[in-house]
Design an enzyme around this catalytic site. Sequence first.
Site, short mmCIF file in Angstrom:
data_model
loop_
_atom_site.label_atom_id
_atom_site.label_comp_id
_atom_site.label_asym_id
_atom_site.label_seq_id
_atom_site.Cartn_x
_atom_site.Cartn_y
_atom_site.Cartn_z
N THR A 139 0.87 -1.19 0.00
CA THR A 139 0.00 0.00 0.00
C THR A 139 0.90 1.23 0.00
O THR A 139 1.75 1.39 0.88
CB THR A 139 -0.88 -0.01 1.26
OG1 THR A 139 -1.61 -1.23 1.27
CG2 THR A 139 -1.84 1.17 1.29
N PHE A 170 -6.15 -6.29 -1.32
CA PHE A 170 -7.30 -5.99 -0.46
C PHE A 170 -7.62 -7.10 0.54
O PHE A 170 -8.65 -7.04 1.22
CB PHE A 170 -8.54 -5.72 -1.33
CG PHE A 170 -8.42 -4.45 -2.14
CD1 PHE A 170 -8.65 -3.22 -1.55
CD2 PHE A 170 -8.06 -4.49 -3.47
CE1 PHE A 170 -8.52 -2.04 -2.28
CE2 PHE A 170 -7.94 -3.33 -4.20
CZ PHE A 170 -8.16 -2.10 -3.61
N LEU A 171 -6.75 -8.10 0.64
CA LEU A 171 -7.07 -9.20 1.56
C LEU A 171 -7.14 -8.68 2.99
O LEU A 171 -6.46 -7.72 3.35
CB LEU A 171 -6.04 -10.33 1.47
CG LEU A 171 -4.58 -10.10 1.91
CD1 LEU A 171 -4.40 -10.19 3.41
CD2 LEU A 171 -3.68 -11.11 1.25
N GLU A 173 -6.67 -10.00 7.00
CA GLU A 173 -6.07 -11.12 7.72
C GLU A 173 -7.17 -11.96 8.38
O GLU A 173 -8.22 -11.44 8.76
CB GLU A 173 -5.06 -10.60 8.73
CG GLU A 173 -3.84 -10.05 8.02
CD GLU A 173 -2.79 -9.49 8.95
OE1 GLU A 173 -2.67 -9.97 10.08
OE2 GLU A 173 -2.08 -8.56 8.52
N CYS A 284 -2.77 -1.97 9.07
CA CYS A 284 -3.14 -1.15 7.91
C CYS A 284 -3.93 0.12 8.22
O CYS A 284 -3.54 1.21 7.79
CB CYS A 284 -3.94 -1.99 6.93
SG CYS A 284 -2.94 -3.30 6.21
#
Length: 477
Positions: A139, A170-171, A173, A284
């Site tokens: 990112t 875009f995964l 966790e 993130c």
Amino acid sequence: MDIKKEKMKIDRICCIGAGFVGGPTMAVIALKCPNIRVTVVDINEKKIQAWNGQLNKLPVYEPGLADIIDKVRDVNLFFSTEINKAIEESQMIFLAVNTPTKKSGEGKGYAADLTYIENSAKQIAKAAKSDKIVIEKSTLPVRTAERVKEILELNKKHNISFDVISNPEFLAEGTAINDLFKSDRVLVGGEPNERGLKAVNHLVDIYKRWIPEDKILKTNVWSSELSKLVSNAMLAQRISSINSISALCEKTGADIQEVALAVGMDSRIGSSFLKSSIGFGGSCFKKDILNLTYISRLYGLNEVADYWEKIILINDYQTERFADKILDNFNNNIEGKIISILGWAFKKNTNDSRESASIYLSRKLLLNGAKINVYDPMVHKSRIIDDINNVLKDVNICDDEVNEIISKITIYDNPYEAVNKSNLVAICTEWDEFIELDWGEIFNIMKKPSWVFDGRNLIEKSKLEKLGFKTFFIGKS
Ligand code: NAD
Ligand code: UDX
């Protein structure tokens, strides 16, 4: 090979960065593309050893990941520290290195630290002997591709060409494998010219093998880079919105779960990301919003920056509020009280604890004199101690005090031992196994009065109260 003249054959790719993104993403590409040899490289030797080691000790825990690794490792998926070799052999190189918030220099505390990206770009330029497609998987701030291209051109050793495209990940966790198998969308941004489009299509050809084409979105590079930051900011915004309302629910007698249900049933709003919690964590959201804030200010858009920054302020407030509720509960005297933290991971089904609210909650309780017992099914003991040590660095205390505080944390492998003789249990992560615990037994072994503070609204309140517990649930009066 000249990408302009003939179609580049993609049968070898590599990924720089074997972390939470690089590992699972490349495992899925290797599984779906048996004719492509995928090499994941990292500077961290221990991590690479672990990726090559026992399946139950992989560096990343994700449901379904170990099975995939078992199928493709040493078949067409390889983990290695030989970065130059992997660069040289690959036609396509993914950059999945970390992009943390800067700790010093211009933009400190807000901007993304691009050192790892820049070092990787330099290494690619120096090692490459043929044309390469370089893919930004990390990112990144909008317009990083420009900088990456510049570094590649400045440092290259041969008369070769580089294409830089953006393909943010875009995964989430805990659901990474499912997210990679069935992505809502795959975003690929390239330069708006013939060459750029060709590079984009090479990557699209890979995803097309399992992602329906109508879910593959081609945009310009800047839209792609910015969309990733905005997606994370908007997801986090929903959590801060609902968390802010949880405080109002506690004052008014409204119930946050009922409010979230009612609001989320409006199809224009939707029900996901409306679960109130003790604050979002993870590597993130905070970092990417800080970055968005920084970029906005850089362009003189202070109102825009203030708007997004507020999401983080509300998130901090939510964790702080939860800690204060615990303190209030003991009339601000928790010296010697035992508080059991159930859940250290920032969400269930991951061994990742980066920015977990448990860390900040525990720091506050420890600084106020509490003893902390911790149980988490997946986060390693050493990680928990490191997490606390790291956040204690932000507080002005001497080494002896740090050691004294650390001595008040005990980490358990078993939830019942963790809650034994404690005054209060704080549920911080929504692990399914916490629902299944024998709460009657827990009541028997805790000190009286026995408190449960459920920071995830995970357990049925009435069930706990019937057993004799005193309770606090987020967003319920
Ligand atoms: P991570 O810290 O788990 O992994 C990054 C890896 O890169 C580390 O193992 C590190 O050793 C390696 N690395 C750094 N510099 C290197 C170099 N010069 N050469 C080789 N290896 C190097 O990070 P992550 O969570 O996988 O995130 C990677 C990027 O993906 C970040 O930009 C992040 O914002 C983004 N992202 C993360 C997630 C997530 O869920 N974690 C999801 C989407 C996007
Ligand atoms: C996020 C984005 O979802 C993902 O698309 C992006 O690629 C990386 O960042 P991640 O941080 O792994 O993924 O997990 P996510 O499911 O988004 O949860 C983030 C945090 O928000 C967790 O602490 C979670 O518990 C919390 N959360 C999530 C809530 O508090 N309430 C919710 O309703 C949803």
